[in-house]
Design an enzyme around this catalytic site. Sequence first.
Site, short mmCIF file in Angstrom:
data_model
loop_
_atom_site.label_atom_id
_atom_site.label_comp_id
_atom_site.label_asym_id
_atom_site.label_seq_id
_atom_site.Cartn_x
_atom_site.Cartn_y
_atom_site.Cartn_z
N LEU A 204 0.74 -1.18 0.04
CA LEU A 204 0.04 -0.05 0.18
C LEU A 204 0.98 1.26 0.03
CD1 LEU A 204 -2.46 -1.53 2.76
CD2 LEU A 204 -3.03 -0.84 0.07
N HIS A 205 0.88 1.96 -1.12
CA HIS A 205 1.56 3.21 -0.99
C HIS A 205 0.98 4.39 -1.89
CE1 HIS A 205 2.86 1.38 -4.85
NE2 HIS A 205 3.08 2.70 -5.16
N ARG A 206 -0.05 4.36 -2.31
CA ARG A 206 -0.87 5.31 -3.03
C ARG A 206 -1.30 6.46 -2.33
NH1 ARG A 206 0.90 4.90 -7.41
NH2 ARG A 206 1.09 2.87 -8.41
N ASP A 279 -2.30 -1.42 -3.92
CA ASP A 279 -2.85 -0.35 -4.69
C ASP A 279 -1.81 -0.15 -5.80
OD1 ASP A 279 -0.81 0.76 -3.17
OD2 ASP A 279 -2.11 1.93 -1.89
#
Length: 360
Positions: A204-206, A279
């Site tokens: 998850l990094h968006r 994501d």
Amino acid sequence: MPPLILHVTGARPNFPKAAPVIRALAAYPVRQLLVHTGQHYDDKLSEVFFRELQLPQPDVNLGVGSGSHGRQTAAIMTALEDLFVERQPDLIVVYGDVNSTVAAALVAAKMGIPIAHVEAGLRSFDMRMPEEINRIVTDRLSSLLLVTSPDAIAHLGNEGIAADKIHFVGNPMIDTLLGNIDRFDSHVAQRVHGIAGDYVVATLHRPSNVDDPADVRELVAAMRSVADQVQVILPLHPRGWHRLAQAGLMDHPQLLVIEPVGYLEFLGLVQGAIAVITDSGGVQEETTVLGIPCLTVRDNTERPVTISSGTNRLTTRADLADEVKQILARGRLTHWPTPPLWDGQAGPRIAEVLAQAVNA
Ligand code: UD1
Ligand code: UDP
């Protein structure tokens, strides 16, 4: 002197895309120069790919580091302009949709240097994503548009880009995946992290998930509900680390948060997983080929082929735990489709187009 093809890379997703192109171009009478902008600099976001993927060390590292979008893009542009003046490349090759990609395209276009864009034409139609801005600008400035899926051809056509600039070559990220698949070892990866039984891998990094505190709270609640059902291992990108930790991501006994891992270890973990939550752009593609159900926590995807011909499904933070429950009830997939030309031969197809463009 043979023509000079200059590759611009800089962030984690660039490296597995560039590796097969650089390798395939070695068969042609061209000179190659590999530039790393320094957008990513942590070992596990950068150097590990060079060690693991037989990528040559960058000839030049611009060392720009982190910064706001404007500052980072400007720093890359300033350094690249000097480099292009010095080296006089005949063609520059840019990859994907990161700030290093658009910065290089802007500089090259103003200097009249032809640009080849690998992974052109993807569109999320969501201008809140920095990557969507980068894609549109880069495609508009490129003279060779190398596309990974048929929808990308349609998008470029709709934007008025001439058909003779567009080449459907397949997906070089998948060349790297298929070329290394025998080196992925899910058992070793699980042992290293003390995992036994079914587990989910997450990345998850968006900005849409990890930047805003309200989104972060919702995401952490969703991930904790997933971890109530099944073990989760989450190699967490530095972007959201602090905010997600503060919101309680790290203190669930079934949710193991670790620093980013190397490419081979990551895909080993994915290969053994019951499902993936992500994501990421690249992870949607990798799970599609590996046949691992993928839940993408986003409103949209620029990679719809991973839904229509793959294992991907868009979901919301609110629905995530229910979606995982359904996957756990269904079990592993035995058959799954793969998008056309994701066959491990994109690198040679791209190299042929590039070599022809420089008359090599
Ligand atoms: C970038 C890309 C994104 C891609 C992601 C992949 C843009 C606009 N975004 O996002 O499309 O999905 O890379 O990983 O180019 N940081 C470190 N170590 C590093 C690099 C960054 O700790 O080696 C931290 C810094 O605090 C930095 C933050 O991560 O401010 C964000 O880095 P940046 O490169 O600006 O964007 P990403 O979120 O990594
Ligand atoms: N990846 C990795 N280690 C990790 C997470 C991801 O090696 O801990 C790899 C994975 O193969 C992925 C690639 O890095 O496809 C780039 O993905 P990222 O999510 O950083 O970028 P995106 O594709 O979203 O732009």
